[in-house]
Enzyme design. Structure first.
Site, PDB file in Angstrom:
ATOM      1  N   LYS A 102      26.377  34.782  32.283  1.00  0.00           N
ATOM      2  CA  LYS A 102      26.298  36.220  32.592  1.00  0.00           C
ATOM      3  C   LYS A 102      26.179  36.375  34.090  1.00  0.00           C
ATOM      4  O   LYS A 102      25.677  35.482  34.781  1.00  0.00           O
ATOM      5  CB  LYS A 102      25.044  36.826  31.941  1.00  0.00           C
ATOM      6  CG  LYS A 102      25.111  38.322  31.793  1.00  0.00           C
ATOM      7  CD  LYS A 102      26.009  38.680  30.640  1.00  0.00           C
ATOM      8  CE  LYS A 102      25.777  40.011  30.043  1.00  0.00           C
ATOM      9  NZ  LYS A 102      26.307  40.073  28.675  1.00  0.00           N
TER      10      LYS A 102
HETATM   11  N1  GLU Z   1      29.639  41.633  27.821  1.00  0.00           N
HETATM   12  C1  GLU Z   1      29.986  41.378  26.454  1.00  0.00           C
HETATM   13  C2  GLU Z   1      28.820  40.759  25.719  1.00  0.00           C
HETATM   14  O1  GLU Z   1      27.692  40.896  26.110  1.00  0.00           O
HETATM   15  C3  GLU Z   1      31.279  40.603  26.304  1.00  0.00           C
HETATM   16  C4  GLU Z   1      31.323  39.270  26.960  1.00  0.00           C
HETATM   17  C5  GLU Z   1      32.703  38.630  26.953  1.00  0.00           C
HETATM   18  O2  GLU Z   1      33.637  39.233  26.434  1.00  0.00           O
HETATM   19  O3  GLU Z   1      32.810  37.535  27.502  1.00  0.00           O
HETATM   20  O4  GLU Z   1      28.975  40.197  24.670  1.00  0.00           O
END
Ligand code: GLU
Length: 411
Positions: A102
């Protein structure tokens, strides 16, 4: 308790059930790499401002790391750490060949011009371009970022590494993106909600749903659940919440936000109530689809919905989760409920690597199948170990990650 502490406690509960020894707990709770970079920009008014950009790469035992970039004033390193680890368990629960990561910046994107946001994003990528990529770590949208930001990321990354559409997902459909990615998180939440209702022998037509948050996730949850004939009795955004006992006209609300720069401010299709009142509504399903940490020990006792489906990441603090569990309220955890987004990201990545496009129908079918299998896996683990769905989901995820770490070998 912050999101990182909650995540560790949830992890340890599942680890206790799995009999995971301390050495593996340490391994699986330590980030693989944490990067922090300086992001300086000249604002439109000529002023120099410097921000800090984070990317936490939590674990890659099961494959390249995956997870969004968040632009929100409350972003800090501990939050990014927690969200990165949640991505590791999430990708494992839906059995994608990925680990978790993240990233983020502590900015309020609404206070920047498009040019400023583009510059911030490009500077951020300048700082981290050598630690991510299609086989290493693949960013995607999260709160405060969108397909346009992903397009800038692909373009900036390409300046260093050449044409690499698979270096980021959630891109615009006209720029190697996937029809179906934008709706996927909401669609996945709706699929899971309908599965829970069917296990409980409850018909969608008899189900009243309150949704907190009307952004990318909340809007699509409302759309798909109203199409399935659930009654959406309340929706909300930062302007407040809107309640209508007979059901909100979701198409009208969507039209309204399209015409009012994404905001529900001034929407007259429901009585205005507060966000706190929305959480406490008399309804069957409550779906937090906005910020983290909204269900706390201070408001958990007021929740009346027997089903809570976590569309947001980390919306429930651990003390509140325990209170809901004791009251028999059934919580579907984020790492299962909102995994549709990363699943569609995986489809986008696969297609980018093959330079071949599947089309929307196939994406939807494959998403429905993956979410269905993950739901079954978690449900079965919950029944077998007599634990909450959250502990069951963590158990499924941790077991898969631990197995991969073991197979890879640690010399
Ligand atoms: N931000 C989204 C999540 O928390 C998607 C992450 C992604 O598609 O890599 O799952």
């Amino acid at each position: 308790m912050n999101a990182l502490e909650s995540m560790k406690l949830y992890f340890n509960r599942a680890a206790d059930r799995l009999g995971l020894d301390d050495s593996y707990r340490k391994l699986l709770l330590t980030s693989k790499r944490e990067v922090q970079v300086q992001v300086p920009i000249i604002r439109d008014n000529g002023e120099l401002q410097t921000f800090v950009g984070y990317r936490v790469q939590h674990d890659n035992s099961r494959g390249p790391m995956k997870g969004g970039f968040r632009y929100h004033p409350e972003v800090d390193l501990d939050e990014v750490r927690a969200l990165a680890a949640l991505m590791t368990w999430k990708t494992a629960v839906v059995n994608l060949p990925y680990g978790g990561a993240k990233g983020g910046l502590a900015i309020d994107p609404k206070t920047f011009s498009p040019r400023e946001l583009e510059t911030i994003t490009r500077k951020f990528i300048d700082g981290i371009h050598d630690v991510f990529g299609p086989d290493i770590d693949i960013p995607a949208p999260d709160m405060g970022t969108n397909d346009k930001v992903m397009a800038w990321i692909m373009n900036q990354y390409g300046k260093y590494h050449g044409f690499s559409p698979a270096c980021v997902t959630g891109k615009p459909v006209d720029m190697h993106g996937l029809a179906g990615r934008e709706e996927a998180t909401g669609r996945g939440v709706a699929i899971i909600t309908l599965k829970v209702l069917s296990r409980m022998n409850r018909k969608p037509q008899q189900t009243r749903v309150a949704i907190q948050g009307f952004g990318n996730v909340g809007t699509f949850v409302a759309k798909f659940l109203s199409e399935a004939e659930c009654k959406i009795v309340a929706i909300s955004d930062v302007s407040g919440a809107y309640f209508r006992a007979e059901g909100i006209d979701v198409s009208a609300a969507l039209r309204y936000t399209h015409e009012h720069r994404g905001s529900l401010e001034g929407f007259t299709g429901g009585t205005k109530i507060s966000n706190a009142e929305l959480l406490a509504l008399d309804c069957e399903v409550l779906i937090p689809a906005a910020l983290g940490g909204v269900i706390t020990k201070a408001n958990a006792a007021s929740i009346r919905a027997p089903f809570v489906i976590e569309a947001a990441n980390a919306p429930t603090e651990i003390e509140a989760d325990d209170m809901l569990y004791e009251r028999g309220i059934f919580v579907v955890p984020d790492i299962l409920a909102n995994a549709g987004g990363v699943t569609a990201s995986y489809f986008e990545w696969v297609q980018n690597r093959q330079h071949y496009s599947w089309g929307l129908n196939r994406c939807r079918q494959e998403l429905d199948a993956i979410m269905g299998t993950a739901f079954q896996d978690v449900w079965d683990a919950g029944k077998e170990h007599k634990v909450s769905l959250r502990t069951a989901a963590y158990m499924v995820g941790i077991k898969r990650v631990r197995r991969a770490a073991e197979l890879a070998g640690i010399a």
